[in-house]
Scaffold this motif. Structure first.
Motif, PDB file in Angstrom:
ATOM      1  N   HIS A  43       0.833  -1.195   0.278  1.00 23.89           N
ATOM      2  CA  HIS A  43      -0.021   0.047   0.002  1.00 23.89           C
ATOM      3  C   HIS A  43       0.862   1.192  -0.564  1.00 23.89           C
ATOM      4  N   ARG A  44       1.919   1.136  -0.383  1.00 23.97           N
ATOM      5  CA  ARG A  44       3.129   2.569  -0.409  1.00 23.97           C
ATOM      6  C   ARG A  44       3.312   1.625  -1.745  1.00 23.97           C
ATOM      7  N   ALA A  45       3.552   2.464  -2.667  1.00 25.84           N
ATOM      8  CA  ALA A  45       3.453   3.199  -4.257  1.00 25.84           C
ATOM      9  C   ALA A  45       4.755   1.975  -5.048  1.00 25.84           C
ATOM     10  N   VAL A  46       5.786   2.773  -4.768  1.00 29.07           N
ATOM     11  CA  VAL A  46       6.885   1.980  -5.059  1.00 29.07           C
ATOM     12  C   VAL A  46       6.860  -0.080  -4.133  1.00 29.07           C
ATOM     13  N   ASN A  47       6.272   0.165  -2.634  1.00 29.01           N
ATOM     14  CA  ASN A  47       6.684  -1.630  -2.756  1.00 29.01           C
ATOM     15  C   ASN A  47       5.087  -2.520  -3.106  1.00 29.01           C
ATOM     16  N   ASP A  48       4.236  -1.334  -3.724  1.00 29.13           N
ATOM     17  CA  ASP A  48       3.686  -2.163  -4.470  1.00 29.13           C
ATOM     18  C   ASP A  48       3.892  -2.735  -6.019  1.00 29.13           C
ATOM     19  N   CYS A  49       4.618  -1.775  -6.711  1.00 27.88           N
ATOM     20  CA  CYS A  49       5.019  -2.008  -7.702  1.00 27.88           C
ATOM     21  C   CYS A  49       6.272  -3.073  -7.533  1.00 27.88           C
ATOM     22  N   GLU A  50       6.748  -3.136  -6.518  1.00 27.30           N
ATOM     23  CA  GLU A  50       7.982  -4.228  -6.628  1.00 27.30           C
ATOM     24  C   GLU A  50       6.709  -5.736  -6.327  1.00 27.30           C
ATOM     25  N   ILE A  51       6.242  -6.033  -5.405  1.00 26.20           N
ATOM     26  CA  ILE A  51       5.698  -7.318  -5.118  1.00 26.20           C
ATOM     27  C   ILE A  51       4.928  -7.272  -6.621  1.00 26.20           C
ATOM     28  N   THR A  52       4.235  -6.146  -7.633  1.00 23.89           N
ATOM     29  CA  THR A  52       3.568  -6.850  -8.408  1.00 23.89           C
ATOM     30  C   THR A  52       4.960  -7.557  -9.729  1.00 23.89           C
ATOM     31  N   HIS A  53       5.945  -7.451  -9.475  1.00 26.45           N
ATOM     32  CA  HIS A  53       6.818  -7.644 -10.314  1.00 26.45           C
ATOM     33  C   HIS A  53       7.640  -8.694  -9.942  1.00 26.45           C
ATOM     34  N   ILE A  54       7.424  -8.938  -9.330  1.00 27.94           N
ATOM     35  CA  ILE A  54       8.565 -10.267  -8.340  1.00 27.94           C
ATOM     36  C   ILE A  54       6.939 -11.456  -8.621  1.00 27.94           C
ATOM     37  N   VAL A  55       5.463 -10.729  -8.682  1.00 27.97           N
ATOM     38  CA  VAL A  55       4.069 -11.433  -8.974  1.00 27.97           C
ATOM     39  C   VAL A  55       4.421 -12.193 -10.046  1.00 27.97           C
ATOM     40  N   TYR A  56       4.587 -11.119 -10.885  1.00 25.37           N
ATOM     41  CA  TYR A  56       4.679 -11.651 -12.202  1.00 25.37           C
ATOM     42  C   TYR A  56       5.421 -11.954 -12.560  1.00 25.37           C
ATOM     43  N   GLU A  57       6.806 -12.080 -12.405  1.00 21.10           N
ATOM     44  CA  GLU A  57       8.365 -13.119 -12.510  1.00 21.10           C
ATOM     45  C   GLU A  57       7.607 -14.282 -12.224  1.00 21.10           C
ATOM     46  N   MET A  58       7.258 -14.468 -11.024  1.00 19.86           N
ATOM     47  CA  MET A  58       7.031 -15.421 -10.700  1.00 19.86           C
ATOM     48  C   MET A  58       5.621 -16.479 -11.616  1.00 19.86           C
ATOM     49  N   MET A  59       4.534 -15.265 -11.639  1.00 16.72           N
ATOM     50  CA  MET A  59       3.894 -16.425 -12.889  1.00 16.72           C
ATOM     51  C   MET A  59       4.408 -16.890 -14.246  1.00 16.72           C
ATOM     52  N   MET A  60       5.497 -16.174 -14.332  1.00 14.76           N
ATOM     53  CA  MET A  60       5.938 -16.901 -15.150  1.00 14.76           C
ATOM     54  C   MET A  60       7.402 -17.316 -15.409  1.00 14.76           C
ATOM     55  N   GLU A  61       7.513 -17.735 -14.234  1.00 20.20           N
ATOM     56  CA  GLU A  61       8.155 -18.696 -13.799  1.00 20.20           C
ATOM     57  C   GLU A  61       7.236 -20.264 -14.110  1.00 20.20           C
ATOM     58  N   ASP A  62       6.407 -19.813 -13.084  1.00 20.66           N
ATOM     59  CA  ASP A  62       5.272 -21.086 -13.207  1.00 20.66           C
ATOM     60  C   ASP A  62       4.571 -21.325 -14.631  1.00 20.66           C
ATOM     61  N   ILE A  63       4.466 -20.195 -16.086  1.00 16.89           N
ATOM     62  CA  ILE A  63       3.996 -20.119 -17.258  1.00 16.89           C
ATOM     63  C   ILE A  63       5.204 -21.669 -18.368  1.00 16.89           C
ATOM     64  N   PHE A  64       6.269 -21.201 -17.370  1.00 12.09           N
ATOM     65  CA  PHE A  64       7.894 -21.388 -18.575  1.00 12.09           C
ATOM     66  C   PHE A  64       7.400 -23.021 -18.180  1.00 12.09           C
ATOM     67  N   ASN A  65       7.816 -23.169 -16.978  1.00 13.07           N
ATOM     68  CA  ASN A  65       7.858 -24.960 -16.092  1.00 13.07           C
ATOM     69  C   ASN A  65       6.479 -25.846 -15.999  1.00 13.07           C
ATOM     70  N   ASN A  66       5.012 -24.972 -16.227  1.00 13.92           N
ATOM     71  CA  ASN A  66       4.148 -25.552 -16.747  1.00 13.92           C
ATOM     72  C   ASN A  66       4.013 -25.982 -18.580  1.00 13.92           C
ATOM     73  N   PHE A  67       4.576 -25.393 -19.144  1.00 11.02           N
ATOM     74  CA  PHE A  67       3.719 -25.503 -20.221  1.00 11.02           C
ATOM     75  C   PHE A  67       4.563 -25.162 -21.457  1.00 11.02           C
ATOM     76  N   GLY A  68       6.088 -25.181 -20.806  1.00 13.85           N
ATOM     77  CA  GLY A  68       7.335 -23.860 -21.817  1.00 13.85           C
ATOM     78  C   GLY A  68       7.062 -23.018 -22.248  1.00 13.85           C
ATOM     79  N   THR A  69       8.241 -22.712 -23.429  1.00 14.50           N
ATOM     80  CA  THR A  69       8.432 -21.011 -23.815  1.00 14.50           C
ATOM     81  C   THR A  69       7.066 -20.918 -24.637  1.00 14.50           C
TER      82      THR A  69
END
Length: 69
Positions: A43-69
């Motif tokens: 709930h602070r702009a910079v922190n929310d951006c950092e959390i969103t970025h980490i979530v995005y990276e984790m989701m991309m890792e899940d996609i690559f691990n489960n479905f390939g590139t």
């Protein structure tokens, strides 16, 4: 969402498709909890951006691990 050089990536849409069997809600807190990301400074702009970025990276890792590139 995440902004990459004027392109907007909607993390909510990705989460709904990727995690629909694991989550009932897709708030940033729900996604952070799912990926065990510290949400205590949210709930602070910079922190929310950092959390969103980490979530995005984790989701991309899940996609690559489960479905390939």
């Amino acid at each position: 969402g995440v902004l990459f050089q004027n392109d907007y990536i909607d993390t909510l849409k990705i989460a709904r498709k990727l995690l629909h069997e694991d989550l009932k809600r897709y708030r940033l807190k729900d996604l952070a909890d799912h990926y065990h990301i510290d949400y205590s400074h949210a709930h602070r702009a910079v922190n929310d951006c950092e959390i969103t970025h980490i979530v995005y990276e984790m989701m991309m890792e899940d996609i690559f691990n489960n479905f390939g590139t």
